[in-house]
Motif scaffolding. Structure first.
Motif, mmCIF file in Angstrom:
data_model
loop_
_atom_site.group_PDB
_atom_site.id
_atom_site.type_symbol
_atom_site.label_atom_id
_atom_site.label_comp_id
_atom_site.label_asym_id
_atom_site.label_seq_id
_atom_site.Cartn_x
_atom_site.Cartn_y
_atom_site.Cartn_z
ATOM 1 N N LYS A 310 44.292 -36.793 26.577
ATOM 2 C CA LYS A 310 44.322 -37.674 27.745
ATOM 3 C C LYS A 310 43.846 -36.933 28.983
ATOM 4 O O LYS A 310 43.072 -37.449 29.774
ATOM 5 C CB LYS A 310 45.735 -38.212 27.936
ATOM 6 N N ASN A 311 44.345 -35.714 29.167
ATOM 7 C CA ASN A 311 43.895 -34.866 30.268
ATOM 8 C C ASN A 311 42.971 -33.801 29.683
ATOM 9 O O ASN A 311 43.373 -32.671 29.433
ATOM 10 C CB ASN A 311 45.096 -34.231 30.971
ATOM 11 N N ASP A 312 41.726 -34.207 29.429
ATOM 12 C CA ASP A 312 40.824 -33.316 28.710
ATOM 13 C C ASP A 312 40.466 -32.069 29.505
ATOM 14 O O ASP A 312 40.266 -31.002 28.933
ATOM 15 C CB ASP A 312 39.557 -34.058 28.282
ATOM 16 N N GLU A 313 40.408 -32.181 30.837
ATOM 17 C CA GLU A 313 40.069 -31.008 31.636
ATOM 18 C C GLU A 313 41.146 -29.934 31.502
ATOM 19 O O GLU A 313 40.848 -28.743 31.342
ATOM 20 C CB GLU A 313 39.888 -31.397 33.103
ATOM 21 N N ALA A 314 42.398 -30.349 31.564
ATOM 22 C CA ALA A 314 43.505 -29.391 31.436
ATOM 23 C C ALA A 314 43.537 -28.791 30.040
ATOM 24 O O ALA A 314 43.766 -27.581 29.874
ATOM 25 C CB ALA A 314 44.835 -30.085 31.744
ATOM 26 N N ALA A 315 43.302 -29.641 29.014
ATOM 27 C CA ALA A 315 43.322 -29.149 27.631
ATOM 28 C C ALA A 315 42.186 -28.167 27.386
ATOM 29 O O ALA A 315 42.382 -27.109 26.769
ATOM 30 C CB ALA A 315 43.226 -30.322 26.660
ATOM 31 N N LEU A 316 40.993 -28.482 27.887
ATOM 32 C CA LEU A 316 39.866 -27.567 27.716
ATOM 33 C C LEU A 316 40.079 -26.274 28.497
ATOM 34 O O LEU A 316 39.647 -25.197 28.070
ATOM 35 C CB LEU A 316 38.563 -28.250 28.154
ATOM 36 N N SER A 317 40.764 -26.390 29.644
ATOM 37 C CA SER A 317 41.106 -25.193 30.407
ATOM 38 C C SER A 317 42.045 -24.293 29.599
ATOM 39 O O SER A 317 41.939 -23.063 29.620
ATOM 40 C CB SER A 317 41.763 -25.589 31.733
ATOM 41 N N GLU A 318 42.947 -24.944 28.841
ATOM 42 C CA GLU A 318 43.864 -24.181 27.998
ATOM 43 C C GLU A 318 43.102 -23.505 26.854
ATOM 44 O O GLU A 318 43.397 -22.360 26.491
ATOM 45 C CB GLU A 318 44.947 -25.107 27.446
ATOM 46 N N VAL A 319 42.124 -24.213 26.298
ATOM 47 C CA VAL A 319 41.266 -23.601 25.273
ATOM 48 C C VAL A 319 40.560 -22.383 25.852
ATOM 49 O O VAL A 319 40.491 -21.314 25.224
ATOM 50 C CB VAL A 319 40.228 -24.624 24.752
ATOM 51 N N GLN A 320 40.051 -22.566 27.074
ATOM 52 C CA GLN A 320 39.352 -21.467 27.736
ATOM 53 C C GLN A 320 40.277 -20.273 27.945
ATOM 54 O O GLN A 320 39.875 -19.117 27.791
ATOM 55 C CB GLN A 320 38.793 -21.950 29.084
ATOM 56 N N GLY A 321 41.537 -20.562 28.269
ATOM 57 C CA GLY A 321 42.506 -19.486 28.474
ATOM 58 C C GLY A 321 42.741 -18.686 27.210
ATOM 59 O O GLY A 321 42.787 -17.448 27.234
ATOM 60 N N THR A 344 32.374 -20.635 20.070
ATOM 61 C CA THR A 344 33.429 -21.389 20.739
ATOM 62 C C THR A 344 33.153 -21.507 22.232
ATOM 63 O O THR A 344 33.403 -22.555 22.849
ATOM 64 C CB THR A 344 34.793 -20.711 20.513
ATOM 65 N N LEU A 345 32.627 -20.453 22.834
ATOM 66 C CA LEU A 345 32.214 -20.532 24.236
ATOM 67 C C LEU A 345 31.177 -21.636 24.420
ATOM 68 O O LEU A 345 31.223 -22.408 25.382
ATOM 69 C CB LEU A 345 31.632 -19.187 24.680
ATOM 70 N N LEU A 346 30.256 -21.713 23.463
ATOM 71 C CA LEU A 346 29.227 -22.756 23.495
ATOM 72 C C LEU A 346 29.855 -24.140 23.327
ATOM 73 O O LEU A 346 29.546 -25.086 24.066
ATOM 74 C CB LEU A 346 28.215 -22.470 22.388
ATOM 75 N N GLU A 347 30.746 -24.256 22.346
ATOM 76 C CA GLU A 347 31.394 -25.537 22.063
ATOM 77 C C GLU A 347 32.208 -26.028 23.261
ATOM 78 O O GLU A 347 32.121 -27.205 23.646
ATOM 79 C CB GLU A 347 32.295 -25.391 20.835
ATOM 80 N N THR A 348 33.004 -25.163 23.855
ATOM 81 C CA THR A 348 33.850 -25.590 24.984
ATOM 82 C C THR A 348 32.998 -25.976 26.187
ATOM 83 O O THR A 348 33.322 -26.915 26.911
ATOM 84 C CB THR A 348 34.823 -24.473 25.381
ATOM 85 N N THR A 349 31.894 -25.275 26.395
ATOM 86 C CA THR A 349 31.001 -25.624 27.504
ATOM 87 C C THR A 349 30.436 -27.021 27.324
ATOM 88 O O THR A 349 30.353 -27.801 28.280
ATOM 89 C CB THR A 349 29.849 -24.597 27.614
ATOM 90 N N PHE A 350 30.059 -27.355 26.089
ATOM 91 C CA PHE A 350 29.493 -28.686 25.839
ATOM 92 C C PHE A 350 30.574 -29.767 25.797
ATOM 93 O O PHE A 350 30.267 -30.950 25.893
ATOM 94 C CB PHE A 350 28.694 -28.678 24.535
ATOM 95 N N ARG A 351 31.837 -29.364 25.616
ATOM 96 C CA ARG A 351 32.924 -30.335 25.618
ATOM 97 C C ARG A 351 33.411 -30.672 27.026
ATOM 98 O O ARG A 351 34.079 -31.672 27.228
ATOM 99 C CB ARG A 351 34.106 -29.795 24.802
ATOM 100 N N LEU A 352 33.083 -29.826 27.992
ATOM 101 C CA LEU A 352 33.528 -30.073 29.363
ATOM 102 C C LEU A 352 32.880 -31.334 29.920
ATOM 103 O O LEU A 352 31.708 -31.623 29.626
ATOM 104 C CB LEU A 352 33.158 -28.876 30.251
ATOM 105 N N PRO A 353 33.599 -32.127 30.714
ATOM 106 C CA PRO A 353 32.999 -33.317 31.340
ATOM 107 C C PRO A 353 31.789 -32.923 32.178
ATOM 108 O O PRO A 353 31.801 -31.881 32.853
ATOM 109 C CB PRO A 353 34.138 -33.866 32.220
ATOM 110 N N THR A 354 30.749 -33.730 32.121
ATOM 111 C CA THR A 354 29.508 -33.396 32.845
ATOM 112 C C THR A 354 29.739 -33.299 34.343
ATOM 113 O O THR A 354 29.002 -32.613 35.051
ATOM 114 C CB THR A 354 28.435 -34.459 32.561
ATOM 115 N N SER A 355 30.794 -33.990 34.834
ATOM 116 C CA SER A 355 31.078 -33.950 36.271
ATOM 117 C C SER A 355 31.493 -32.555 36.731
ATOM 118 O O SER A 355 31.376 -32.224 37.911
ATOM 119 C CB SER A 355 32.178 -34.952 36.615
ATOM 120 N N THR A 356 31.971 -31.740 35.787
ATOM 121 C CA THR A 356 32.426 -30.386 36.145
ATOM 122 C C THR A 356 31.315 -29.356 36.017
ATOM 123 O O THR A 356 31.510 -28.196 36.361
ATOM 124 C CB THR A 356 33.594 -29.965 35.239
ATOM 125 N N LEU A 357 30.157 -29.778 35.505
ATOM 126 C CA LEU A 357 29.060 -28.840 35.290
ATOM 127 C C LEU A 357 28.070 -28.970 36.443
ATOM 128 O O LEU A 357 27.239 -29.885 36.465
ATOM 129 C CB LEU A 357 28.364 -29.127 33.951
#
Length: 1009
Positions: A310-321, A344-357
Motif C-alpha cells: 500500500k505504501n510502496d515508497e516506504a516498502a521500497l525504502s526498506e528494501v533499499q535499507g 537487486t539495485l537494478l530491480e529496486t530502481t525500476f520498481r520505484l515510482p517514476t515520480s521519485t526519479l
C-alpha cells in the motif's frame, strides 16, 4: 527373500538339488515332473506351487493359466499364503496378470501375509512388490501395518512410508470417492500430530513420532497444502519451530523456496515481503551464513512485494535499507552473490515510482534507471547472461530513456573500454538491445491512416529514425542488419580477435548472426500465425529475406556447431522450408537423450509425417528414440526407481516422481509419437499391429484425460521483448502441441482403425446372423461415441487456435463423416432419410472444397521451366498432406458404408436391413470428389518432381536468395559479406535443392488409395 520380477526366485533350501537344478536351468518339463513326484511323495503343498509355477513357462494355454487359477483360489480361500508361495506365483504370473488386476489378487495376498507377519523382514519385500505394480491400496495397508508393529522404533521410515502412501492413495484414481476424504484426513492428521510433537518438544529424538528431517518437513507442508486450509498453512509457516524461517536457520532452503512460490500463487505479497526481509536479515544478524538467502529470486520477490505494498515508497525504502547493508559487505561475497546484489539495485530502481526519479535537466533521458543499467553493464556486459539480465529492464524504458541509453550512454561506455575484444562484445550486445527496442511499442507513435486524402500503408512513425513504419520498424531493422554485419566482418578480419574467442563465454559473432537472422525474419514478414491466416507459414513472407536468414544461420553453424539454440532455430527454419532431410541432419548431432525426449522431441517430430513422410523410409525407424523412451520409462506401472526414493527416505522425491510419471503417461508428445508413426506407416501401405487404443502406451487415455504439453523452448535464444511473442511462436509450422489437438488425432486414428478392421479370413462364426446383429450394434455404439467425442473437441472455444487451417478442416470433416456413417447405419432402406444428412454432406463438400482451393492455389504455380511460384508449393507440403488424409478418410468411409450394405444384402435377401439408397448415393458422390482430389495430388507431385529435375537450379536458388546478380540491396550485400557471397552460398544451395528433391521423391512413393 529378494528377487527380480523377471528372474525366478530361489527355491527353499529344503528342495533337493535335482529339482533345484532343473528349475534354475529353465528345464521346465523336468521341473514339472519332479515337483509333481515330490508332492505325491511328501504331501508338501510347496511342491505343487513349484509345479504350477514351472507349468506357467510352458507353451500350453492351460498350463500357463494354471497359476492364475491357483492365485484366485488363494484369494477366495481367505487363508494366509506362504511367503515363498507368493514370490513364486508373482514371478510365474508376470505377463499373464495385468498390473491393474494386481491389487485384487497378489496385492491382496501380500497385504494379508504382512498383517499376519508384521515384524517379519520380508514385509518390506511385500511393500516393494506392491509399489512395483503401483498397487497403492495394498501398499498403504502394508505400510500402516508395519508402522503399527514398530510404533517407537528409531527407524522412522515405517511411519513416514505409511503417511506418504496414505497421501498418494488419497490423490490417486485408485482411491474410490467414498474413502478419498478418509485417507486425505488420515494423512493430514498423522502429520499434524507429528508437527504438534515437534512444536511442543524442546528436542525431537529419533524415537519420537515428530518431524525431524528436512524431507519430513517437506512432506508435511505438501500434504498440508493439498488437504489442509490456507489459514492453517499460514499459521504453521509462522511457527518458531516449524516455519520456513526456522528451517532456514537450520540450513534448509527448500521449504523457504516452496513457501515463497505458494504465497506468490495466493497473491500474499505482504507476507512475501515480511518473509524475504526476515530471511535476508538472518544473514546480517549472523543466524545463518551471511549470504545464505541472497539468491536472486529472493531479492526479486522482495522488491516486487515492496512495489505492491500500500505504501510502496516506504516498502521500497526498506528494501533499499536491507540492500545497503549487503552492499557495505559486498566485497566479502562470491561473484554470484555480488551479481545478485547488483541485479537487486537494478530491480529496486525500476520498481520505484517514476515520480521519485528525477531526470537530468540537461538530458531528459538521463534518469536513475538508465544510470543503474549502465552501472550494471560496466561490470557484467561481457558475461554470457548479460542480455537476459537487462532485457526486461530495457524494455521498460520510456522512449526518452531508451534514446539516451542507446545513443549516449552505451556509445560513451564503448569509447571508454580500452580492450578491443571487450569492445566487440559490447557492440554485439548493443545490436541485440537495438533489436529488442524495435519490438517495444514505445518506440513508435501512431500515424494517421489517411493523409491529404491518400491512404497510408504504414500505421506508425518510428521515433528513432522518424520513418513511417509497421511494428517493428523496417528501416531500423535494415540498419541493425548492416551494423551487425560490419561488426561481424570486423571480428572475422582480425586474427587476433578470432584467436581470443575461445577464451570468451560466447562467440560474439553468434550473437550478431542471431540479431541479423531475427531482423531478416521480421523484415520478411514472418509473424505469429493463427488458423485463420494463410495455411502456409511462408505464403506471405518475402522468400528472399527468409532464405538469407537461413543461409546466414547455416553459415554460422559451421563456426559454432555446439550451440544448441542455434541448431534448434535452424531446424525450425528448415522445417518451414520443407527441407526435412537436411533439418534431420542438423537435429541428429544434438543426440537428444531419452530423459529430455518428451520436452524436446516436438521441436523436430511434430507434424513431420505431414511434411516429409519419405523420411520414415530407411533403416532405423525415425521415431525409435521417442518410442524407446516411453517404452522404457512406462514399462512398469510404477514410476522409475520409485523404490530407491522410498528406501532413502526422500519423500519429496517420491511425490515429484509420482507427479512426473503421471504427466508422462498423459504427455502430448507421447500421443504425437503414436499418431505420427501410424500416419507415416499408412502413407506407404503398411499395417499397424494394434488399434491405437489397444496400444499399452495409450491404455489409460480417455476423453476426460487432460493431455499435457511439456515442450521446452528454453534453449532458444529469445531476443524479443515481453511486449510480443517469443521467437518459437513464429518459427513453428503451426500451433504447438495441445490437449485438443492430441485428442483429435487420437480419436481420428480410432475412427480410421474402425473403418479398416477386417476379421481374419479363417473366422467363420457358427451363427452368422446373430454375430452380424451384434457387429451392427457395436459399430453403431462405437460411431456414436467417436462422433460425440470428435464434435465436443472440435467445438471447444480454444480448438481453432490450436490447429493449422488444414488440420481444422481435416478433423471437422472426420467428425462429420463419423456422424454420416452413424446416420447411415441407423437408417434402413424403408426409413425416411433424416434431414440432417443433406446438411452433413453439404458441410463436408464445402469444407473439402475450401481445403482443395488452398492446395490448388500453390500447386498451380508449378510449371516448366520452374518459376519463383514453385517456392510456395515446396514450402506447403502440410496442406497437401492434410488434403490427402481428408480425401482418404472420405473414400474409406464411403467404402466402409458400401461394404456394410453389401454384407447386409448377402445376409438378408429381402433387403430390409440394407442401407438407404439415398445415403449410398451421397457417399458415392463424396467418394468421387475425394478421388478427383487424390488425382490432383498425384499430378502435382509428378509436376514437382519434373520441375526439380530441370537444370539451372543452383543459380535459381541463389537468385531467389540474393536477387539478380549485381542488383542486391544493402541488406543482401550485408548478408553476402558474412556468408562469402554467391560463391560461398553455392554449397548451401545444393543441400537445399537435394533436400527438396528427397522430400518430393518420398511423396512420390506415398499411396493415394
Amino acid at each position: 527373500m529378494s528377487y527380480s520380477r523377471y528372474e525366478p526366485p530361489a527355491l527353499k533350501n529344503s528342495v533337493d538339488v535335482q529339482l533345484q537344478t532343473a528349475f534354475n536351468d529353465g528345464n521346465w518339463n523336468t521341473a514339472v515332473r519332479l515337483a509333481e513326484k515330490r508332492f505325491k511323495a511328501l504331501k508338501d503343498p510347496y511342491y505343487e506351487v513349484i509345479k504350477i509355477s514351472a507349468e506357467s513357462q510352458l507353451d500350453g494355454t492351460a498350463e500357463k493359466c494354471a497359476v492364475l487359477v491357483a492365485i484366485d483360489k488363494l484369494v477366495k480361500g481367505k487363508t494366509v499364503p506362504d511367503f515363498d508361495t507368493l514370490s513364486l506365483y508373482e514371478w510365474a504370473s508376470d505377463g499373464l496378470l495385468h498390473h491393474s488386476d494386481y491389487a485384487q489378487t497378489l496385492g491382496t495376498l501380500r497385504a494379508r501375509w504382512v498383517k499376519a507377519n508384521p515384524k517379519n523382514p520380508n514385509a518390506v519385500q511385500c511393500l516393494q512388490s506392491c509399489l512395483e505394480y503401483w498397487d497403492l491400496v495394498n501398499a498403504q495397508q502394508i505400510a500402516a501395518t508395519m508402522d503399527r508393529a514398530f510404533p517407537n522404533s528409531s527407524d522412522r521410515k515405517y511411519m513416514f512410508w505409511s503417511i506418504t502412501l496414505t497421501f498418494l492413495l488419497s490423490i490417486s484414481p485408485q482411491c474410490v470417492e467414498a474413502t478419498r476424504k478418509l485417507y486425505s484426513q488420515l494423512a493430514l492428521k498423522q502429520l499434524e500430530r507429528a508437527a504438534d510433537i515437534t512444536e511442543s518438544s524442546p528436542k525431537v529424538e529419533p524415537t519420537d513420532r515428530g518431524l525431524l528431517t528436512e524431507q519430513e518437513f517437506d512432506l508435511y507442508y505438501r500434504v498440508l497444502l493439498t488437504h489442509g486450509t490456507k489459514d492453517e498453512f499460514l499459521r504453521r509457516m509462522q511457527s518458531p519451530r516449524l516455519g520456513a524461517l526456522a528451517q532456514l536457520k537450520e540450513g534448509r532452503k527448500n521449504l523457504f523456496w516452496e513457501t515463497l512460490g505458494v504465497l506468490e500463487g495466493w497473491g500474499e505479497w505482504d507476507r512475501i515481503f515480511e518473509l524475504c526481509r526476515e530471511a535476508l536479515n538472518l544473514g546480517i544478524q549472523g543466524s545463518t551464513p551471511t549470504f545464505f538467502a541472497c539468491d536472486w529470486q529472493v531479492w526479486k520477490k522482495f522488491a516486487v512485494a515492496a512495489s505492491k505494498a500500500k505504501n510502496d515508497e516506504a516498502a521500497l525504502s526498506e528494501v533499499q535499507g536491507v540492500l545497503d547493508k549487503f552492499v557495505s559487505i559486498k566485497d566479502k561475497a562470491t561473484e554470484m552473490y555480488k551479481k545478485n546484489i547488483s541485479l537487486t539495485l537494478l530491480e529496486t530502481t525500476f520498481r520505484l515510482p517514476t515520480s521519485t526519479l528525477s531526470p537530468n535537466p540537461d538530458h531528459k533521458g538521463s534518469t536513475p534507471r538508465v544510470t543503474q543499467l549502465i552501472l550494471f553493464l560496466v561490470n557484467y556486459f561481457d558475461k554470457l547472461s548479460a542480455f537476459d539480465d537487462v532485457k526486461d529492464y530495457v524494455a521498460q524504458l520510456t522512449f526518452e530513456e531508451a534514446k539516451f541509453f542507446m545513443e549516449n550512454a552505451l556509445p560513451k561506455m564503448l569509447g571508454e573500454e580500452p580492450e578491443r575484444v571487450k569492445q566487440v562484445i559490447l557492440k554485439a550486445l548493443q545490436c541485440k538491445l537495438q533489436y529488442l527496442l524495435t519490438t517495444c511499442p514505445q518506440t513508435l507513435s501512431n500515424h494517421p491512416s489517411v493523409v491529404d486524402g491518400v491512404d497510408q500503408d504504414k500505421p506508425y512513425r518510428c521515433r528513432f529514425c522518424s520513418e513511417l513504419a509497421s511494428l517493428p520498424c523496417e528501416h531500423c531493422l535494415k540498419k541493425i542488419i548492416v551494423e551487425a554485419s560490419e561488426t561481424y566482418m570486423e571480428i572475422s578480419a582480425d586474427s587476433e580477435l578470432v584467436g581470443l574467442i575461445p577464451r570468451l563465454d560466447k562467440d560474439p559473432r553468434l550473437d550478431l548472426a542471431l540479431v541479423m537472422v531475427n531482423s531478416l525474419l521480421k523484415l520478411g514478414g514472418l509473424r505469429q500465425r493463427g488458423s485463420d491466416v494463410a495455411p502456409s507459414p511462408l505464403r506471405d513472407v518475402d522468400s528472399s529475406l527468409f532464405l538469407q536468414a537461413v543461409l546466414l544461420l547455416d553459415t554460422q553453424l559451421k563456426a559454432t556447431p555446439a550451440d544448441m539454440g542455434l541448431r534448434l532455430l535452424l531446424v525450425q527454419l528448415y522445417l518451414l522450408l520443407g527441407c526435412v532431410s537436411y533439418a534431420h541432419q542438423i537435429w541428429a548431432p544434438m543426440d537428444v537423450k531419452r530423459t529430455i525426449q518428451d520436452a524436446l522431441g516436438p521441436l523436430f517430430f511434430d507434424r513431420i509425417s505431414s511434411i516429409s513422410p519419405g523420411l520414415f523410409l530407411g533403416g532405423k525407424p525415425l521415431m525409435e528414440p521417442l518410442r524407446h523412451h516411453y517404452s522404457h520409462s512406462l514399462h512398469d506401472a510404477c514410476p522409475l526407481r520409485i523404490w530407491d526414493a522410498f528406501s532413502s527416505g526422500s519423500y519429496s522425491s517420491i511425490l515429484e516422481m509420482s507427479d512426473y510419471d503421471s504427466k508422462l503417461r498423459r504427455s502430448c508428445t507421447l500421443m504425437m509419437t503414436l499418431v505420427e508413426e501410424r500416419q507415416a506407416t499408412k502413407c506407404f501401405g503398411g499395417k499397424t499391429e494394434l488399434e491405437i487404443d489397444d496400444l499399452p502406451l495409450a491404455e489409460n487415455i480417455v476423453d476426460e484425460t487432460t493431455l499435457v504439453n511439456k515442450t521446452d523452448y528454453g534453449s532458444f535464444t529469445n531476443l524479443e521483448s515481453c511486449h510480443g511473442p517469443p521467437i518459437q511462436d513464429f518459427v513453428r509450422l503451426g500451433p504447438e502441441l495441445s490437449n485438443e489437438r492430441a485428442h483429435l488425432g487420437f480419436l481420428t486414428e480410432q475412427y480410421l482403425d474402425l473403418l479398416s478392421f477386417k476379421a481374419p479370413k479363417d473366422y467363420k462364426p457358427a451363427r452368422p446372423n446373430e454375430v452380424a446383429l451384434k457387429e451392427r450394434s457395436y459399430l453403431t455404439e462405437r460411431l456414436a461415441h467417436l462422433n460425440n467425442s470428435l464434435t465436443n473437441f472440435i467445438h471447444q472455444a480454444e480448438t481453432p487456435s490450436r490447429l493449422t487451417g488444414a488440420e481444422l478442416t481435416y478433423y471437422t470433416i472426420v467428425s462429420l463423416l463419423s456422424g454420416g456413417l452413424l446416420t447411415g447405419l441407423t437408417t434402413t432402406r424403408t426409413d425416411a432419410v433424416p434431414q440432417t444428412l443433406p446438411l452433413l454432406t453439404a458441410a463436408i463438400r464445402s469444407a473439402f472444397a475450401g481445403l482443395r482451393t488452398v492446395f490448388l492455389t500453390s500447386s498451380n504455380g508449378v510449371s516448366t521451366p520452374p518459376t519463383a511460384n514453385i517456392f510456395a508449393s515446396l514450402t506447403d507440403m502440410h496442406t497437401m498432406a492434410l488434403l490427402r488424409a481428408t480425401a482418404l478418410a472420405i473414400k474409406h468411409s464411403a467404402a466402409f458404408m458400401l461394404s456394410v450394405h453389401e454384407k447386409e444384402l448377402a445376409r438378408d435377401r429381402s433387403g430390409k436391413t440394407a442401407l438407404h439408397k439415398d445415403i449410398l448415393v451421397e457417399m458415392k458422390a463424396l467418394d468421387q470428389l475425394a478421388g478427383k482430389a487424390l488425382g490432383e495430388i498425384k499430378t502435382h507431385v509428378q509436376k514437382l518432381k519434373t520441375a526439380l529435375g530441370e537444370g539451372g537450379w543452383l543459380d535459381r536458388v541463389l537468385e531467389w536468395t540474393f536477387g539478380d546478380e549485381g542488383g542486391e540491396d544493402e541488406v543482401a550485400k550485408a548478408v553476402g559479406e558474412v556468408v562469402g557471397g554467391r560463391g560461398g552460398a553455392e554449397e548451401w544451395a545444393g543441400k537445399l535443392l537435394e533436400s527438396w528433391r528427397e522430400g518430393v521423391k518420398g511423396w512420390g512413393t506415398v499411396r493415394l488409395e
